[in-house]
Scaffold this active site. Structure first.
Site, PDB file in Angstrom:
ATOM      1  N   ALA A 323     -45.308  83.439  32.840  1.00  0.00           N
ATOM      2  CA  ALA A 323     -44.604  83.437  31.552  1.00  0.00           C
ATOM      3  C   ALA A 323     -43.597  82.303  31.452  1.00  0.00           C
ATOM      4  O   ALA A 323     -43.256  81.856  30.358  1.00  0.00           O
ATOM      5  CB  ALA A 323     -43.892  84.772  31.345  1.00  0.00           C
ATOM      6  N   GLU A 327     -47.149  76.811  28.244  1.00  0.00           N
ATOM      7  CA  GLU A 327     -48.570  76.463  28.144  1.00  0.00           C
ATOM      8  C   GLU A 327     -48.855  75.388  27.108  1.00  0.00           C
ATOM      9  O   GLU A 327     -49.773  74.599  27.242  1.00  0.00           O
ATOM     10  CB  GLU A 327     -49.395  77.715  27.809  1.00  0.00           C
ATOM     11  CG  GLU A 327     -49.408  78.784  28.878  1.00  0.00           C
ATOM     12  CD  GLU A 327     -48.323  79.822  28.655  1.00  0.00           C
ATOM     13  OE1 GLU A 327     -48.452  80.933  29.159  1.00  0.00           O
ATOM     14  OE2 GLU A 327     -47.315  79.487  27.972  1.00  0.00           O
ATOM     15  N   ASP A 369     -45.084  35.926  24.223  1.00  0.00           N
ATOM     16  CA  ASP A 369     -45.619  34.585  24.024  1.00  0.00           C
ATOM     17  C   ASP A 369     -44.985  33.998  22.763  1.00  0.00           C
ATOM     18  O   ASP A 369     -44.480  34.735  21.910  1.00  0.00           O
ATOM     19  CB  ASP A 369     -47.144  34.667  23.881  1.00  0.00           C
ATOM     20  CG  ASP A 369     -47.803  33.301  23.887  1.00  0.00           C
ATOM     21  OD1 ASP A 369     -47.193  32.357  24.408  1.00  0.00           O
ATOM     22  OD2 ASP A 369     -48.923  33.187  23.372  1.00  0.00           O
ATOM     23  N   ASP A 670     -52.060  36.450  24.315  1.00  0.00           N
ATOM     24  CA  ASP A 670     -53.353  36.354  23.650  1.00  0.00           C
ATOM     25  C   ASP A 670     -54.394  35.629  24.488  1.00  0.00           C
ATOM     26  O   ASP A 670     -55.579  35.745  24.244  1.00  0.00           O
ATOM     27  CB  ASP A 670     -53.213  35.667  22.286  1.00  0.00           C
ATOM     28  CG  ASP A 670     -52.568  34.292  22.386  1.00  0.00           C
ATOM     29  OD1 ASP A 670     -52.288  33.853  23.525  1.00  0.00           O
ATOM     30  OD2 ASP A 670     -52.345  33.662  21.345  1.00  0.00           O
ATOM     31  N   ASP A 674     -52.740  35.275  30.147  1.00  0.00           N
ATOM     32  CA  ASP A 674     -51.769  36.364  29.973  1.00  0.00           C
ATOM     33  C   ASP A 674     -52.265  37.687  30.556  1.00  0.00           C
ATOM     34  O   ASP A 674     -51.462  38.602  30.778  1.00  0.00           O
ATOM     35  CB  ASP A 674     -51.476  36.579  28.476  1.00  0.00           C
ATOM     36  CG  ASP A 674     -50.870  35.359  27.822  1.00  0.00           C
ATOM     37  OD1 ASP A 674     -49.965  34.770  28.425  1.00  0.00           O
ATOM     38  OD2 ASP A 674     -51.295  34.987  26.710  1.00  0.00           O
ATOM     39  N   ASN A 736     -39.542  80.100  26.344  1.00  0.00           N
ATOM     40  CA  ASN A 736     -39.992  80.667  27.609  1.00  0.00           C
ATOM     41  C   ASN A 736     -38.838  81.299  28.386  1.00  0.00           C
ATOM     42  O   ASN A 736     -38.998  82.349  29.028  1.00  0.00           O
ATOM     43  CB  ASN A 736     -40.663  79.585  28.459  1.00  0.00           C
ATOM     44  CG  ASN A 736     -42.074  79.269  27.993  1.00  0.00           C
ATOM     45  OD1 ASN A 736     -42.272  78.339  27.227  1.00  0.00           O
ATOM     46  ND2 ASN A 736     -43.046  80.036  28.442  1.00  0.00           N
ATOM     47  N   ASN A 764     -46.383  82.923  22.457  1.00  0.00           N
ATOM     48  CA  ASN A 764     -46.644  81.591  23.006  1.00  0.00           C
ATOM     49  C   ASN A 764     -47.524  80.757  22.088  1.00  0.00           C
ATOM     50  O   ASN A 764     -47.331  79.536  21.959  1.00  0.00           O
ATOM     51  CB  ASN A 764     -47.312  81.705  24.382  1.00  0.00           C
ATOM     52  CG  ASN A 764     -46.329  82.125  25.453  1.00  0.00           C
ATOM     53  OD1 ASN A 764     -45.126  81.973  25.298  1.00  0.00           O
ATOM     54  ND2 ASN A 764     -46.841  82.685  26.542  1.00  0.00           N
ATOM     55  N   THR A 767     -45.541  81.789  17.594  1.00  0.00           N
ATOM     56  CA  THR A 767     -44.113  81.562  17.414  1.00  0.00           C
ATOM     57  C   THR A 767     -43.654  80.290  18.118  1.00  0.00           C
ATOM     58  O   THR A 767     -42.811  79.562  17.600  1.00  0.00           O
ATOM     59  CB  THR A 767     -43.314  82.764  17.944  1.00  0.00           C
ATOM     60  OG1 THR A 767     -43.842  83.958  17.371  1.00  0.00           O
ATOM     61  CG2 THR A 767     -41.852  82.639  17.584  1.00  0.00           C
TER      62      THR A 767
END
Length: 931
Positions: A323, A327, A369, A670, A674, A736, A764, A767
């Site tokens: 619990a 999750e 660059d 580019d 690089d 939790n 879980n 809500t």
């Protein structure tokens, strides 16, 4: 008895497994910090600094006949084919399995297995579904990743013209060997690294290899041993292209022995490592695991002291531990990143790896660059000198929109004879063409043609009214070009070239529309103007003309007694929005570093204009870097803002030097040169328009408009995504913590379970889960770029985080336990009604707390209740679903609930408002304390 003993042993085994996981993770992290050794590099030799005859003798080749067929076969067998080593094939299965390389994922899988074993199949299936969805989204995003080394091979020219056995022939580029004689002309891709034997007006585009934005003039001759790669004018290289002229070249290296092959080796050694988000989530998961272990141990000890049956101890301890795990965290993180990807696409940033979205948000250094990123990437005429007047040209790149300004007034060529004559001559002495928004031909000539088009002068019209007669082409010795045209009954010569060369051949000047003799004073003024332009890193060209009595004369006769028309100052200009983008980076605490293959003066001028380079700061070149050790560079990078004339290896060293200081580095580029640095950086950013395929495959992010401001927008999005993940994690963990506290306190007090397993699953998924997804898409705060970057070592679970999580969890648990205690012990309505009250009060409190979780400092009214429509909608839907399960008979029976009366609804909703009110009051009190 056997079953109970088995469960105890199984539970203790689970504890040891979890502990082992933690140890393994820590060992893995230590191993990840140890730098891997580079593979043995192929030895590269210098060929540019020796006599051509010595090179030919060393390669055992006749420069007039070439190699014979038998020798070609022998060298192919000895050296291998002219191919780059292909990278490892990317397995889709490996990419899919990589999605499970997170500790939190394995914890959830373990939790699902335990849930199924305990009979809670619905809970286990739900967890597995979340994990599977998370893996699927990550797999789709990363399917085409890690192909950079493979893409390098695609740059090789498919065919090559060579001379063998005294005859020219065409062969596959892969069959070219060292010692072959290449025949090159405009439009060719170079099939191997080669030393020039002969060259006529040869120009090569080497931007992808060296970063040099202009085409490079090539000559034969001997160069110094220390000549940088970008200045080796007597060489041509694999993967570059010929843009003009013809040449013959002697192949000196093929395949992995070429400069491009060297980059492929660097690319193999580059490692980006785990992203900051992955590191933070791993830390958070380890803390949660230790917390789970502590809970299991505490409940087990208390149970044994109270003589509770071992099987019941096991059920209680494991249920509480499961619990405690959020999750929905992996799914929420993945959804937050995926939705951030969609927003970034709208802001011209295409994400190739999900985790890189958040990584960019905590970037502390952006190594960028120059050409095409900070600048337009297209040569542009920025200043003109016609007669004795200076003109400023507006407009960027190859767009023909723009005007000419002089003394703050617009000047039209139709009303200014000096300006008209200058522009006309530039278009007349030109081989380029304007096609749509681009040009075909040399970028410098294209810039002249675009400037003429801004004045309404078209080369097409010139070709019609003054057809071309002949051309004296440009070459590196003459440093000028002349085109002769027939205009009516008169032959005209139009010349352009280096200012000192053209001016030396001028005897007259056009000034205020009249032709007069050129004086020494005129020459001094022209040289001074050219010097000013060069000081501003403009490429300066002079333009002249003369009427010809006979177009068949020698070049010296045709190009003598010229009429000087003026000067062009050309430059790849900064983007209009780049300066403000650099300023935004500065306010965000991000250091911008320019790394370019261009000339130092050009780099300094652009950097000064954009505010990257401060007055007095020095531009560091590749030669300077060669003199520094890795340790010296790691210390020096903090003070350097601009690098020029650098190689692929230099860029890789710069990124690694920043990483030694534990900085999160983003690298843009580019060209092929690089790619290794992009892969090494925490986040590699490729240019979508001008970037090579190699660079794009090595990158985490592709900027579709090649614009630095889009990178800054991506940084803003990344920081916003991190904020949303953090507030979502607070919300989930607080929920939790509340559930855990309710169950743990009840167990310690000996109460019946206040919540059933199905209640926990509903909370879980509905809500917690739905509002968490809405928090993940919360609008970005307006001040996100006014904060400093987060340090890489910063943790998600810092002190403020933990305090807020525990406070919210405690408040929600308190009202839930109060509802249970009142209904069960004081009101005496029975266990089922008490569980109903606890379940509903907890759900109400968590849903309302979602609005407060949006900001740790601003109240609901300051943030705006409807500013996140999705949160308002999901909370409303969750309230409706909570009401629905109380009134649909089948659902009511499934959840063991009773119909929800108005009295109870108001009471439990009132309890739910208490945590929200306290948390909002806390914000006000904290702000007053700070003020």
């Amino acid at each position: 008895m056997f079953k109970e003993s088995f469960c105890v042993v199984w539970g203790l085994s689970a504890v040891f497994v979890l502990t082992g996981l933690l140890v393994i993770v820590d060992i893995f992290r230590l191993r990840r910090k140890i730098p891997s050794h580079s593979p043995r590099s192929i030895v590269r030799r210098s060929w540019h600094d020796r006599e051509l005859k010595i090179v030919a003798d060393e390669l055992a080749v006749d420069l007039t006949q070439g190699l014979n067929s038998a020798e070609v076969l022998r060298r192919l067998q000895q050296d291998g084919r002219n191919e780059l080593r292909k990278g490892k094939a990317v397995s889709p299965l490996a990419i899919f399995l990589r999605q499970f390389a997170s500790l939190v994922i394995w914890v959830l899988i373990g939790a699902a297995a335990i849930s199924v074993y305990l009979g809670e199949k619905a809970d286990g299936i739900a967890i597995i579904a979340i994990v599977g969805l998370n893996a699927l989204i990550g797999f789709i995003q990363e399917f085409r990743a890690e192909k950079a080394a493979v893409a390098l091979a695609r740059l090789a020219a498919p065919k090559a013209r060579v001379m063998r056995d005294g005859h020219a022939l065409v062969c596959a580029a892969s069959e070219v060997v060292a010692g072959d004689l290449l025949q090159l002309e405009a439009g060719d891709l170079v099939a191997a690294d080669a030393r020039l034997i002969s060259a006529s007006a040869l120009r090569a585009n080497e931007a992808s290899l060296t970063g040099e934005s202009l085409s490079v003039d090539k000559t034969i001759g001997i160069l110094s041993h220390t000549t940088p790669l970008a200045d080796r004018s007597n060489m041509v290289f694999l993967g570059t292209s010929i843009v003009g002229g013809v040449a013959q070249a002697l192949v000196i290296a093929t395949g992995m022995r070429t400069e491009l092959g060297h980059i492929a080796q660097l690319l193999d050694t580059a490692e980006s490592g785990a992203t900051p988000l992955q590191q933070r989530l791993d830390k958070t998961t380890r803390y949660l695991l230790w917390a789970c272990l502590g809970i299991v141990a505490l409940v087990s000890v208390l149970g044994l002291l109270r003589s509770i049956a071992p099987f019941e101890i096991f059920l209680s301890a494991i249920s509480l531990a499961v619990a405690a795990i959020p999750e929905g965290l992996p799914a929420v993180v993945t959804v937050a990143l995926a939705l951030g990807v969609q927003r970034m696409i709208r802001r011209n940033a295409l994400v190739r790896r999900l985790q890189s979205v958040e990584t960019l948000g905590c970037a502390e250094v952006i190594c960028t660059d120059k050409t095409g990123t900070l600048t337009v990437g297209e040569m542009t005429a920025r200043r003109l000198v016609g007669g004795r007047r200076l003109y400023t040209v507006t407009g960027e790149g190859y767009s023909v929109d723009g005007v000419f300004l002089s003394e703050h007034k617009e000047r039209k060529p139709a009303d200014d004879p000096d300006l008209h004559a200058l522009l006309y001559a530039a278009a007349a002495c030109n081989d380029a063409e304007i096609i749509g928004d681009g040009i075909i031909g040399d970028p410098t000539e294209g810039a002249l043609l675009v400037a003429a088009a801004k004045g309404g002068i078209s080369r097409g019209d010139i070709e019609m009214s003054a057809p071309r007669l002949t051309v004296l082409p440009f070459d590196s010795d003459r440093k000028r070009m002349t085109v002769m045209r027939r205009q009516g009954n008169t032959a005209l010569a139009f010349t352009k070239g280096a200012p000192e060369v053209v001016l030396a051949r001028c005897a007259y000047i056009q000034d205020a529309g009249t032709i007069r003799p050129l004086t020494d004073e005129d020459r001094a003024v022209i040289n001074q103007s050219a010097g000013w332009m060069a000081h501003d890193a403009l490429r300066v060209l002079a333009v002249a003309r003369r009427p010809l009595p006979d177009s068949r004369g020698a070049a010296e006769q045709i190009e003598g007694e010229l009429i000087f028309l003026g000067l062009f100052g050309l430059q790849d200009p900064p983007r209009a929005e780049a300066k403000s983008a650099v300023a935004r980076c500065r306010s965000a605490g991000i250091k911008v570093v320019m790394i370019t293959g261009d000339h130092p003066d050009t780099a300094a001028a652009i950097a000064h204009e954009l505010g990257i380079l401060a007055e007095g700061d020095k531009v560091v070149t590749g030669r300077d870097l060669e003199k520094m050790s890795d340790e010296e560079l790691a210390e020096a990078v903090k003070r350097i803002s601009v690098y020029a004339r650098v190689t692929a290896e230099d860029k890789l060293r710069i990124v690694r030097a920043w990483k030694v200081g534990n900085k999160v580095v983003a690298m843009t580029g580019d060209g092929v040169n690089d790619a290794p640095a992009l892969k090494e950086a925490a986040i590699g950013i490729a240019m979508g328009r001008t970037g090579t395929e190699v660079t794009k495959e090595a990158a985490d992010l592709i900027i579709t408009d090649d614009n630095f401001s889009s990178i800054v927008a991506a940084v803003e999005e990344g920081r916003g995504i991190y904020d949303n993940i953090a507030k979502t994690l607070v919300y989930l963990l607080a929920g939790n913590a509340a559930e855990l506290t309710v169950m743990l306190v009840a167990a310690l007090l000996g109460w019946p379970l206040p919540l059933l397993p199905l209640h926990l699953l509903w909370i879980n998924l509905v809500t917690d889960g739905l509002p968490a997804l809405a928090l993940a898409v919360d609008p970005i705060a307006s001040d996100v770029l006014k904060r400093p970057p987060r340090p890489p070592e910063a943790q998600l679970l810092d002190g403020g985080f933990i305090r807020l999580t525990l406070l919210a969890g405690f408040l929600i648990a308190t009202v839930s336990l109060s509802a249970f205690a009142y209904e069960f012990y004081l009101d005496g309505d029975g266990l089922e009604h008490a569980r109903d009250a606890t379940f509903t009060a907890l759900a109400m409190a968590q849903l309302l707390w979602a609005f407060s979780a949006r900001s740790n400092g601003r109240t609901i009214f300051e943030v705006g209740l409807l500013s996140n429509f999705w949160l308002f909608l999901t909370v409303s839907v969750s309230f409706f679903l909570q009401w629905l399960i109380h009134h649909v008979p089948a659902l009511r029976s499934l959840f063991s609930l009773e119909p929800l009366s108005l009295k109870h609804a108001v009471a439990w909703l009132g309890l739910g408002f208490i945590p929200l009110a306290v948390l909002e009051l806390r914000k006000v009190l904290l702000r007053r304390r700070i003020d």
